[in-house]
Motif scaffolding. Structure first.
Motif, PDB file in Angstrom:
ATOM      1  N   GLU A   6       0.837  -1.194   0.000  1.00 42.81           N
ATOM      2  CA  GLU A   6       0.000   0.000   0.000  1.00 42.81           C
ATOM      3  C   GLU A   6       0.869   1.240   0.000  1.00 42.81           C
TER       4      GLU A   6
ATOM      5  N   LYS B 264      -3.515   3.271  -4.674  1.00 41.39           N
ATOM      6  CA  LYS B 264      -2.926   3.049  -3.355  1.00 41.39           C
ATOM      7  C   LYS B 264      -2.376   1.625  -3.193  1.00 41.39           C
ATOM      8  N   ILE B 265      -3.119   0.657  -3.760  1.00 43.21           N
ATOM      9  CA  ILE B 265      -2.646  -0.729  -3.662  1.00 43.21           C
ATOM     10  C   ILE B 265      -2.051  -1.105  -5.018  1.00 43.21           C
TER      11      ILE B 265
ATOM     12  N   SER C   6      -0.276  -3.839   5.430  1.00 46.91           N
ATOM     13  CA  SER C   6      -1.365  -3.028   6.006  1.00 46.91           C
ATOM     14  C   SER C   6      -2.645  -3.863   5.985  1.00 46.91           C
ATOM     15  N   GLU C   7      -3.646  -3.398   6.694  1.00 48.11           N
ATOM     16  CA  GLU C   7      -4.924  -4.139   6.742  1.00 48.11           C
ATOM     17  C   GLU C   7      -5.501  -4.372   5.356  1.00 48.11           C
ATOM     18  N   GLU C   8      -5.417  -3.297   4.541  1.00 47.76           N
ATOM     19  CA  GLU C   8      -5.950  -3.354   3.174  1.00 47.76           C
ATOM     20  C   GLU C   8      -5.185  -4.403   2.341  1.00 47.76           C
TER      21      GLU C   8
ATOM     22  N   LYS D 292      -6.059  -7.914   3.450  1.00 48.44           N
ATOM     23  CA  LYS D 292      -7.399  -8.299   2.997  1.00 48.44           C
ATOM     24  C   LYS D 292      -7.325  -8.812   1.543  1.00 48.44           C
ATOM     25  N   HIS D 293      -6.659  -8.051   0.684  1.00 47.28           N
ATOM     26  CA  HIS D 293      -6.521  -8.438  -0.731  1.00 47.28           C
ATOM     27  C   HIS D 293      -5.721  -9.730  -0.861  1.00 47.28           C
TER      28      HIS D 293
END
Ligand code: SF4
Ligand code: FES
Length: 273
Positions: A55, A64-65, A83-85, A88-89
């Motif tokens: 990210e 961003k990603i 990161s959390e994002e 998740k992906h």
């Protein structure tokens, strides 16, 4: 002209880098783990598997990603690898790969590392799959065979759901060098080769077989003759009479060590006089 020295932030820590350097390389050089399935330093970045996503934390950056194997560093770049994002992906991708390659131990291991124990997607088991239901279609084997070995033995076959990797029409190939480069780079351990006596068999490529060279010292079979011929055709200036070329790596090492020792002994004797 050498690229400019820059500073980048990875997970809040500052690192020196060169402008334009790939973020995955900077991370690896500094011991930061970013999972990557389709990245191979000797090939152009491709961004197929998306496992290496990070990210970007800088203000004003739209995407961003993004994949760290295609992201070129600039001064002040700030990224987070977990990161959390990102997680998740990445977990979603792992679920997809678990379904796509249900037999791959390497995918299972990676999934476990990220706490993914099972997939919500339907597992794709194919009867008599030459790639043992372990291929995620990242294309790395195809690119290595084409772009590095210049052999072009394998490719993508079919479309959509039915896409597979193999030789044209799943037939034995005359072009295979038996180098095993495809198996070496495969991130899921899908490609199988086996050596039987003086023959190397590409089990995954319709049992295509190539002959192996015999070591003149120990008698062990060690390298495909076709690969040797290919190297000769590229490096035409290679010394064809060099006895080392007919020796397996172990015997070659022994001969070279012996020669070095002999030189050293002679030198010692010379200086002792
Ligand atoms: S066999 Fe391996 S390297 Fe080739 S496409 Fe499948 S996963 Fe990628
Ligand atoms: S390793 Fe970066 S996209 Fe596959």
């Amino acid at each position: 002209m050498e690229n400019k020295d820059i500073q980048v932030l990875i997970n809040g820590q500052e690192f020196k880098a060169k402008e334009g350097e790939l973020v995955i390389d900077i991370a690896r050089r500094n011991g930061i783990f970013i999972p990557a399935l389709c990245y191979e330093e000797s090939l152009k970045p491709y961004g197929a598997c998306r496992m290496c996503i990070v990210e970007i934390k800088n203000e004003g950056v739209k995407k961003k990603i993004t994949t760290s194997c295609t992201l070129q560093a600039f001064d002040g770049l700030s990224i987070e690898t977990d990161s959390e994002e990102v997680l998740k992906h990445r977990r979603m991708l792992l679920e997809l790969y678990l379904a796509q390659a249900p037999n791959s131990e390497k995918i299972k291991e990676l999934a476990q590392r990220y706490g993914v124990k099972k997939t919500r997607f339907k597992e794709k088991f194919r009867e008599n799959d030459p790639l043992n239901n372990s291929c995620i279609l990242c294309g790395l084997c195809v690119r290595v065979c084409n772009e590095i070995m210049g052999a072009g033995v394998i490719g993508f076959i079919g479309r959509g759901e039915k896409t597979r990797i193999n030789t044209p029409f799943f037939e034995k190939s005359d072009l295979c060098l038996g180098c095993r480069a495809c198996a070496e780079v495969c991130p899921t351990g899908a490609i199988k080769f086996s050596d039987e006596g003086n023959i190397r068999i590409a089990n995954s490529w319709s049992n295509t077989s190539v002959e192996l060279k015999k070591c003149k010292m120990c008698g062990k079979y060690f390298a495909p003759s076709k690969l040797d011929e290919k190297i000769d055709s590229i490096y035409y200036y290679r010394d064809k009479n060099n006895e080392l070329r007919d020796l397996c790596p172990d015997c070659r090492r022994k001969v070279i060590t012996k020669r070095i020792n002999l030189i050293t002994e002679n030198e010692v004797e010379r200086y002792a006089k």
